[in-house]
Design an enzyme around this catalytic site. Structure first.
Site, short mmCIF file in Angstrom:
data_model
loop_
_atom_site.label_atom_id
_atom_site.label_comp_id
_atom_site.label_asym_id
_atom_site.label_seq_id
_atom_site.Cartn_x
_atom_site.Cartn_y
_atom_site.Cartn_z
N VAL A 113 -6.64 4.65 3.27
CA VAL A 113 -6.21 5.62 4.28
C VAL A 113 -7.02 6.91 4.17
O VAL A 113 -6.65 7.94 4.71
CB VAL A 113 -4.69 5.92 4.12
CG1 VAL A 113 -3.87 4.68 4.42
CG2 VAL A 113 -4.37 6.44 2.71
N ASP A 114 -8.16 6.83 3.43
CA ASP A 114 -8.88 8.07 3.08
C ASP A 114 -10.01 8.45 4.02
O ASP A 114 -10.63 9.50 3.85
CB ASP A 114 -9.39 7.97 1.63
CG ASP A 114 -10.25 6.73 1.40
OD1 ASP A 114 -10.90 6.24 2.34
OD2 ASP A 114 -10.26 6.23 0.24
N HIS A 129 -4.00 0.16 7.37
CA HIS A 129 -2.84 1.00 7.02
C HIS A 129 -2.92 2.41 7.61
O HIS A 129 -2.28 3.32 7.10
CB HIS A 129 -2.71 1.08 5.48
CG HIS A 129 -2.53 -0.28 4.85
ND1 HIS A 129 -2.92 -0.57 3.57
CD2 HIS A 129 -2.01 -1.41 5.35
CE1 HIS A 129 -2.64 -1.84 3.29
NE2 HIS A 129 -2.10 -2.38 4.37
N CYS A 140 9.60 12.24 18.50
CA CYS A 140 9.06 12.44 19.86
C CYS A 140 7.63 11.94 20.00
O CYS A 140 7.06 11.99 21.09
CB CYS A 140 9.14 13.92 20.24
SG CYS A 140 7.95 14.95 19.34
N CYS A 157 7.83 19.01 13.09
CA CYS A 157 7.42 18.96 14.49
C CYS A 157 8.10 20.12 15.22
O CYS A 157 9.10 20.65 14.75
CB CYS A 157 7.85 17.63 15.08
SG CYS A 157 7.42 17.41 16.81
N SER A 198 -6.80 -5.53 -5.35
CA SER A 198 -6.13 -6.48 -6.24
C SER A 198 -5.60 -7.66 -5.42
O SER A 198 -5.06 -8.61 -5.98
CB SER A 198 -5.00 -5.79 -7.00
OG SER A 198 -4.13 -5.15 -6.08
N ASN A 222 -15.32 -6.31 -8.32
CA ASN A 222 -14.12 -5.72 -8.90
C ASN A 222 -14.33 -5.56 -10.40
O ASN A 222 -15.13 -6.27 -11.00
CB ASN A 222 -12.90 -6.64 -8.63
CG ASN A 222 -11.57 -5.89 -8.72
OD1 ASN A 222 -11.32 -5.20 -9.70
ND2 ASN A 222 -10.73 -6.03 -7.71
N ALA A 241 -17.88 -0.68 -8.05
CA ALA A 241 -18.45 -0.82 -6.71
C ALA A 241 -19.62 0.14 -6.51
O ALA A 241 -20.62 -0.20 -5.89
CB ALA A 241 -17.37 -0.57 -5.67
P1 NAD Z 1 -4.84 -1.68 -5.76
O1 NAD Z 1 -4.52 -0.29 -6.20
O2 NAD Z 1 -3.77 -2.68 -5.76
O3 NAD Z 1 -6.02 -2.30 -6.64
C1 NAD Z 1 -7.22 -1.63 -6.90
C2 NAD Z 1 -8.26 -2.65 -7.33
O4 NAD Z 1 -9.52 -2.00 -7.46
C3 NAD Z 1 -7.96 -3.33 -8.67
O5 NAD Z 1 -8.18 -4.73 -8.54
C4 NAD Z 1 -9.01 -2.71 -9.62
O6 NAD Z 1 -9.42 -3.61 -10.63
C5 NAD Z 1 -10.14 -2.39 -8.67
N1 NAD Z 1 -11.01 -1.27 -9.05
C6 NAD Z 1 -10.67 -0.10 -9.65
N2 NAD Z 1 -11.75 0.70 -9.77
C7 NAD Z 1 -12.80 0.01 -9.24
C8 NAD Z 1 -14.18 0.31 -9.05
N3 NAD Z 1 -14.72 1.48 -9.43
N4 NAD Z 1 -14.97 -0.63 -8.45
C9 NAD Z 1 -14.44 -1.83 -8.05
N5 NAD Z 1 -13.14 -2.15 -8.20
C10 NAD Z 1 -12.32 -1.25 -8.78
O7 NAD Z 1 -5.49 -1.49 -4.34
P2 NAD Z 1 -5.31 -2.30 -3.02
O8 NAD Z 1 -5.39 -3.76 -3.29
O9 NAD Z 1 -6.25 -1.70 -2.06
O10 NAD Z 1 -3.81 -2.00 -2.53
C11 NAD Z 1 -3.34 -0.71 -2.43
C12 NAD Z 1 -3.06 -0.23 -1.00
O11 NAD Z 1 -2.61 1.08 -1.22
C13 NAD Z 1 -4.27 -0.04 -0.11
O12 NAD Z 1 -4.43 -1.09 0.78
C14 NAD Z 1 -3.94 1.26 0.61
O13 NAD Z 1 -3.06 1.07 1.67
C15 NAD Z 1 -3.23 2.04 -0.38
N6 NAD Z 1 -4.05 3.01 -1.15
C16 NAD Z 1 -5.09 3.64 -0.56
C17 NAD Z 1 -5.86 4.53 -1.26
C18 NAD Z 1 -7.02 5.20 -0.56
O14 NAD Z 1 -6.99 5.37 0.65
N7 NAD Z 1 -8.09 5.53 -1.30
C19 NAD Z 1 -5.57 4.81 -2.61
C20 NAD Z 1 -4.46 4.17 -3.20
C21 NAD Z 1 -3.72 3.26 -2.44
ZN ZN Z 2 8.90 15.72 17.41
#
Ligand code: NAD
Ligand code: ZN
Length: 255
Positions: A113-114, A129, A140, A157, A198, A222, A241
């Site tokens: 969501v970043d 998401h 509203c 709001c 994950s 990963n 990554a």
């Molecule tokens: P998760 O938190 O469940 O898993 C993170 C995964 O990334 C793990 O498998 C870990 O091993 C791996 N990882 C950690 N550091 C890494 C790196 N440097 N390089 C490669 N892999 C690495 O994340 P998810 O499966 O995306 O589920 C969480 C949900 O939560 C997301 O879909 C999102 O909606 C939300 N979320 C978003 C953010 C964001 O926007 N940055 C941050 C936290 C959670």
């Molecule tokens: Zn409103």
């Protein structure tokens, strides 16, 4: 053709395979999760240092929790938005944007969501998401820039209701356009690179399965193995990554 890797293949060999496949493919897609943004100093949800170590998602990330007590949920939301607002894309986001620009990547499906893929220059980004750039009123429907949260806590709001970020909370459906768009990309791709997820959150975790069922190769990047490893994915390139994607990009340019 299905990628065949040997257990003894080194990281460099796997990077080489990824680059060759990307070059061959005309319809590769990336699926990204919180892990791709860890090197931009945004913590993931699960695992060490993750937000869920501090906040119970049922109490802080569920839509019913928000309706019950928006002020409490905003403690977690504020921490997350404060972090995201100052974060910059890292080398992994930038490499994906460049691969798209060069015509090797059709798009990115992300659970994040970043907004860092767009900040890095990616054009075709499907956000499953939503994102944290605007706040919306559940009463509203009015929308505000995220900065409104700096004025009062919880932000409100004009109609008096507490605002929330335009993200998908637990207990809510994925926006239809994002869901259908990502199913289409997953069905049609011939290579899916799954980065930093994950793979336990559905429907995000379905995307590699759909890709595989439709004949695509699935490669993971990963730090550790996931539910996909050894079943859905053809291989995993273990590492950060931000280290691996720039190497793949370099190799694509040199081939
Ligand atoms: P998760 O938190 O469940 O898993 C993170 C995964 O990334 C793990 O498998 C870990 O091993 C791996 N990882 C950690 N550091 C890494 C790196 N440097 N390089 C490669 N892999 C690495 O994340 P998810 O499966 O995306 O589920 C969480 C949900 O939560 C997301 O879909 C999102 O909606 C939300 N979320 C978003 C953010 C964001 O926007 N940055 C941050 C936290 C959670
Ligand atoms: Zn409103």
């Amino acid at each position: 053709m299905e990628i065949r890797v040997e257990p003894e293949d080194s990281m460099n060999e796997l990077i080489d395979i990824a680059a060759k496949e990307l070059k061959k493919s005309k319809k590769a897609v990336a699926l990204t999760g919180a892990g791709i943004s860890v090197e931009s100093s945004i913590p993931p949800f699960r695992g060490k240092g993750g937000l869920w170590e501090k906040y119970n998602p049922d109490e802080y990330a569920h839509v019913l929790a928000f309706k019950r007590n928006p002020g409490k949920v905003w403690i977690m939301l504020k921490e997350m938005i404060d972090t995201i607002r100052v974060a910059k894309p890292n080398l992994a986001h930038i490499a994906l944007a460049e691969l798209e620009e060069m015509g090797y990547l059709k798009g990115v499906i992300t659970g994040n969501v970043d907004f860092l893929h767009q900040a890095a220059g990616s054009k075709n980004v499907i956000e499953l998401h939503g994102n944290n750039r605007s706040l919306i009123c559940m009463e509203c429907g009015k929308r505000y820039p995220v900065e409104r949260y700096l004025e009062e806590m919880p932000p409100r709001c004009k109609c008096g209701y507490a605002l929330r970020p335009d993200v998908v909370l637990f207990g809510e459906p994925i926006p239809q356009h994002a869901l259908f768009g990502s199913y289409e990309l997953a069905r049609e791709c011939d290579l899916m690179i799954v980065i930093g997820t994950s793979a336990v959150v559905s429907p995000m975790s379905h995307m590699p399965v759909i890709a595989k069922e439709n004949g695509a190769n699935v490669m993971e990047i990963n730090l550790e193995e996931t539910f996909l490893t050894g079943s859905i994915s053809n291989c995993i390139i273990k590492g950060k990554a931000g280290d691996i994607l720039p190497k793949i990009l370099r190799e694509v340019k040199e081939l």
